[in-house]
Scaffold this motif. Sequence first.
Motif, short mmCIF file in Angstrom:
data_model
loop_
_atom_site.label_atom_id
_atom_site.label_comp_id
_atom_site.label_asym_id
_atom_site.label_seq_id
_atom_site.Cartn_x
_atom_site.Cartn_y
_atom_site.Cartn_z
N ILE A 233 0.85 -1.18 0.00
CA ILE A 233 0.00 0.00 0.00
C ILE A 233 0.89 1.24 0.00
O ILE A 233 1.73 1.41 0.88
CB ILE A 233 -0.95 0.01 1.21
N ARG A 234 0.68 2.12 -0.97
CA ARG A 234 1.53 3.30 -1.16
C ARG A 234 0.83 4.60 -0.77
O ARG A 234 1.49 5.59 -0.52
CB ARG A 234 1.97 3.39 -2.62
N GLN A 235 -0.51 4.59 -0.75
CA GLN A 235 -1.21 5.84 -0.46
C GLN A 235 -2.60 5.55 0.09
O GLN A 235 -3.25 4.57 -0.30
CB GLN A 235 -1.32 6.68 -1.75
N LEU A 236 -3.05 6.40 1.01
CA LEU A 236 -4.42 6.39 1.51
C LEU A 236 -5.10 7.68 1.05
O LEU A 236 -4.49 8.75 1.09
CB LEU A 236 -4.45 6.33 3.04
N GLN A 237 -6.35 7.58 0.64
CA GLN A 237 -7.06 8.77 0.19
C GLN A 237 -8.51 8.70 0.66
O GLN A 237 -9.19 7.69 0.48
CB GLN A 237 -7.02 8.87 -1.33
N ARG A 238 -8.93 9.80 1.29
CA ARG A 238 -10.30 9.88 1.78
C ARG A 238 -11.19 10.46 0.69
O ARG A 238 -10.94 11.56 0.18
CB ARG A 238 -10.36 10.77 3.02
N ARG A 239 -12.22 9.72 0.28
CA ARG A 239 -13.17 10.16 -0.72
C ARG A 239 -14.58 10.14 -0.11
O ARG A 239 -14.76 9.63 1.00
CB ARG A 239 -13.11 9.26 -1.95
N PRO A 240 -15.58 10.67 -0.80
CA PRO A 240 -16.93 10.70 -0.23
C PRO A 240 -17.46 9.33 0.18
O PRO A 240 -18.24 9.23 1.13
CB PRO A 240 -17.78 11.31 -1.36
#
Length: 234
Positions: A130-137
């Motif tokens: 896992i390289r990135q976490l992103q919060r989306r709706p």
Amino acid sequence: MISPPRAAVVGAGIAGLSCATLLQSAGFEVGVFDKSRGPSGRMSTRRGDDWQCDHGAQYFTARDPGFRAEVARWQHAGVAVSWHPRLHVLGDPSAHVPDPALERFVGLPRMSAPCRFLADELDLEVNTSIRQLQRRPDGWHLLSAERGWLERSFDAALLALPAPQAAPLLREAAPGLAALAGNVVMHGAWALMLRFAAPLELPFDAAFVNAGPLRWIARDNSKPAAGSACVATG
């Protein structure tokens, strides 16, 4: 019908697997992700054709009643057992005095066994960095080095990683936590695995070392699931 909450756990060492197990028992739909070929983290075992060596955690103790109950479950499942080594202290004997009443445990048939036991009940994806976490709706999304953005989204994301690995993942998603993780200073520990053509005649199975660069020496074939190597850590 209401869908269960979803949680992503990054890291399949004993901490991540324990966390995921508790979340699943609480009704979460859990996905566990790890960059390695299998679970275990620091409870690692290296194997060859006719030998094995625990080169991570050498044993564990269980002083907390809750953890002791969990270890009893592992024992009942046949993935953990008590280890009663002949212990010595090399160097200053006052620097580390082994407690003869302390109960020590190891995985069976190898140290990684309890982790694999926990992982069997979980949705685990290995070889997934896992390289990135992103919060989306719709929730948290995870970017994998191997597959790009994963299709699933999650209501919660938990990192069970060493601080230097967690900091880059937190930089965009949680800058405050990233700063905390970035300030953690970690010191490396080297493990040397030695395999001998003939059995070693030693007066001990394991020893605490209080002088020089080493801190621990153990004969893996003194453990219930006999290996055939000796490990030294510093």
